[in-house]
Scaffold this motif. Structure first.
Motif, short mmCIF file in Angstrom:
data_model
loop_
_atom_site.label_atom_id
_atom_site.label_comp_id
_atom_site.label_asym_id
_atom_site.label_seq_id
_atom_site.Cartn_x
_atom_site.Cartn_y
_atom_site.Cartn_z
N LEU A 206 0.85 -1.18 0.00
CA LEU A 206 0.00 0.00 0.00
C LEU A 206 0.89 1.23 0.00
CD1 LEU A 206 -2.98 -0.74 2.42
CD2 LEU A 206 -3.08 -0.30 -0.04
N HIS A 207 0.54 2.18 -0.87
CA HIS A 207 1.29 3.43 -0.96
C HIS A 207 0.50 4.52 -0.24
CE1 HIS A 207 3.92 6.49 -2.69
NE2 HIS A 207 2.82 7.19 -2.98
N CYS A 208 1.14 5.17 0.74
CA CYS A 208 0.46 6.25 1.45
C CYS A 208 0.47 7.51 0.59
CB CYS A 208 1.15 6.53 2.79
SG CYS A 208 0.39 7.89 3.72
N ALA B 122 5.05 6.73 1.92
CA ALA B 122 5.64 5.49 2.39
C ALA B 122 4.98 4.29 1.72
CB ALA B 122 5.51 5.39 3.91
N ASP B 123 5.80 3.28 1.38
CA ASP B 123 5.29 2.03 0.81
C ASP B 123 5.36 0.95 1.88
OD1 ASP B 123 4.78 2.68 -2.04
OD2 ASP B 123 6.90 3.19 -2.00
N GLN B 124 4.22 0.35 2.20
CA GLN B 124 4.15 -0.60 3.31
C GLN B 124 3.56 -1.92 2.86
OE1 GLN B 124 2.16 1.88 6.51
NE2 GLN B 124 2.86 3.42 5.04
N HIS B 125 4.17 -3.00 3.36
CA HIS B 125 3.69 -4.34 3.09
C HIS B 125 2.44 -4.59 3.93
CE1 HIS B 125 3.32 -8.61 3.03
NE2 HIS B 125 3.85 -8.79 4.23
N VAL B 126 1.40 -5.12 3.29
CA VAL B 126 0.11 -5.29 3.93
C VAL B 126 -0.14 -6.76 4.23
CG1 VAL B 126 -2.37 -4.97 3.69
CG2 VAL B 126 -0.79 -3.30 2.71
N GLU B 127 -0.51 -7.05 5.48
CA GLU B 127 -0.86 -8.41 5.85
C GLU B 127 -2.31 -8.67 5.45
OE1 GLU B 127 -0.04 -8.49 9.98
OE2 GLU B 127 2.12 -8.53 9.71
N GLU B 128 -2.60 -9.87 4.97
CA GLU B 128 -3.89 -10.12 4.35
C GLU B 128 -5.07 -10.04 5.31
OE1 GLU B 128 -3.99 -14.99 4.72
OE2 GLU B 128 -3.98 -14.04 2.78
N ASN B 129 -4.82 -10.16 6.63
CA ASN B 129 -5.94 -10.15 7.57
C ASN B 129 -6.43 -8.74 7.89
OD1 ASN B 129 -3.47 -9.73 8.94
ND2 ASN B 129 -4.47 -10.10 10.89
N TYR B 130 -5.71 -7.70 7.42
CA TYR B 130 -6.15 -6.33 7.67
C TYR B 130 -7.32 -5.96 6.76
CZ TYR B 130 -2.12 -5.00 10.54
OH TYR B 130 -1.18 -4.89 11.53
N LYS B 131 -8.36 -5.38 7.33
CA LYS B 131 -9.42 -4.78 6.52
C LYS B 131 -9.05 -3.35 6.17
CE LYS B 131 -11.82 -8.49 6.68
NZ LYS B 131 -11.85 -9.38 5.52
N SER B 132 -8.45 -2.69 7.13
CA SER B 132 -7.90 -1.35 6.91
C SER B 132 -6.85 -1.12 7.96
CB SER B 132 -9.00 -0.27 7.01
OG SER B 132 -9.51 -0.23 8.32
N LEU B 133 -5.96 -0.18 7.73
CA LEU B 133 -4.94 0.16 8.70
C LEU B 133 -4.52 1.59 8.47
CD1 LEU B 133 -1.45 -1.15 7.65
CD2 LEU B 133 -3.43 -1.52 6.21
N HIS B 134 -3.63 2.07 9.35
CA HIS B 134 -3.15 3.44 9.24
C HIS B 134 -1.67 3.42 8.90
CE1 HIS B 134 -6.87 3.98 11.52
NE2 HIS B 134 -6.86 5.23 11.12
N CYS B 135 -1.23 4.45 8.16
CA CYS B 135 0.19 4.58 7.81
C CYS B 135 1.00 4.68 9.10
CB CYS B 135 0.39 5.82 6.95
SG CYS B 135 2.13 6.16 6.57
#
Length: 364
Positions: free
Chosen positions: A73-75, A80-93
């Motif tokens: 995910l790109h903020c 910032a470019d962050q690796h996303v874990e599949e169990n997240y529905k949403s998250l914050h930078c």
């Protein structure tokens, strides 16, 4: 097909007892369940780290077995470019606290990390470090305490770095300086004649060759804007590196490198040149040295992509962004902080009143 061999670091392991996600337990080599306490040992390669040959990768000939595909995910706010874990529905930078939505995720390849320095302190310990740091801040807004201790604003983050190894050889020409002293008579500021000892230097020609192994030149692999990881905490004990296993990433965010391997290598050559200059001066000897020319060559170059741990807390106050950082290995802390206008105002006002009272009483 080669694509089927690509590893997926975002695939999570479920607890055999209750089905919850197993997460890495800082300071150990285990993943555990937060709900029932079940633990599993992380499988680590007995062969240790794998150093990759540099030049095939610089020529874009790296083998697919050393790369993987991950969700990113790109903020849009801070980049910032962050690796996303599949169990997240949403998250914050992790840097600026702006919402990131899983539907915006994209997939891309990266060079597989060769090693990871696992978190040595957990989030609870990071809260205690934040709390003690906040207590020592003068004129901090009251909301700062809430921001520093709220779990939703604090994330464990693995930062990407390149490390480079090489055999270094350099030939040089220069001069060796040796100090000597002369005594002379001079007139001082009071008009008196006094003796003065003056240091001078005799220079002698010097030339030679130096060589040695340059180990683990550490180069950051992501662009960090003002306010990102402060240099004062960016020191890790690389002896604690473990061969890469996705188990160490469970429960944490991973930032993808945005500085290409080629650019990281150019920076490492600058560092190597500084090391070569130091070696040349040491070889010249004497009291001081001059290096007028140096021909440096690097051979047998290898590299690793490694991940290093930090805790990050993002906080906004009066429309301005602040970050606090804790080294996830040794607990060092640093950050920018806001000041409370009213606390400063009343402190100054109180000081003026105290001075006024003292002046008034002194006149009686």
């Amino acid at each position: 097909m080669e694509e089927q061999k690509i590893q997926k670091t975002e695939l999570k392991k479920a607890c055999v007892n209750c089905g919850a996600e197993l997460k890495y337990k800082p300071g150990t080599t285990s993943i555990s369940c937060e709900y029932c306490g079940y633990e599993e040992t992380i499988s680590i390669k007995e062969s240790g780290f794998e150093e990759l040959e540099l030049h095939p990768y610089l020529q874009e000939m790296g083998a697919l077995r050393h790369s993987e595909e991950i969700s990113m995910l790109h903020c849009k706010n801070c980049g910032a470019d962050q690796h996303v874990e599949e169990n997240y529905k949403s998250l914050h930078c992790v840097y600026c606290g702006q919402p990131l939505v899983i539907e915006d995720a994209y997939r891309e390849n990266w060079i597989l990390p060769g090693a990871v320095l696992p978190f040595q302190i957990d989030k609870k310990q990071s809260f205690a470090i934040f709390k003690n740091w906040v207590k020592r801040l003068w004129f901090a807004p009251n909301n700062l305490k809430k921001a520093a201790l709220d779990p939703q604003f604090t994330k464990g983050l693995y930062l990407p770095y390149w490390t480079f190894d090489a055999q270094l050889h350099a030939s040089y020409t220069g001069q060796r300086g040796e100090y000597y002293y002369e005594t002379r008579r001079v007139r001082n500021a009071n008009g008196k004649i006094v003796t003065q000892r003056v240091r001078k230097t005799r220079w002698y020609p010097a030339s030679g060759e130096v060589s040695g192994f340059v180990d683990d030149t550490l180069i950051k692999a992501s662009h960090q804007k003002t306010g990102r990881i402060p240099g004062k905490i960016a020191y890790w004990d690389l002896k604690k590196l473990q061969p890469f296993s996705s188990g160490f990433l469970s429960g944490f965010v991973t930032e993808k490198y945005t500085i290409p391997l080629k650019d990281g290598h150019l920076h490492s050559k600058e560092v190597a040149r500084g090391i070569a200059d130091t070696w040349c001066r040491r070889d010249i000897g004497g009291d001081t040295q001059r290096v007028s020319s140096m021909d440096m060559k690097l051979s047998e170059e290898t590299f690793k992509h490694i991940l290093l741990p930090v805790y990050v807390s993002a906080y906004r106050y009066n429309g301005k962004e602040y970050n606090f950082f804790i080294n996830g290995e040794n607990g060092r802390i640093s950050g920018t902080r806001p000041y409370s206008f009213w606390k400063i105002f009343f402190a100054v006002l109180f000081g003026l009143i105290v001075i006024g009272v003292i002046v008034f009483l002194s006149k009686k």
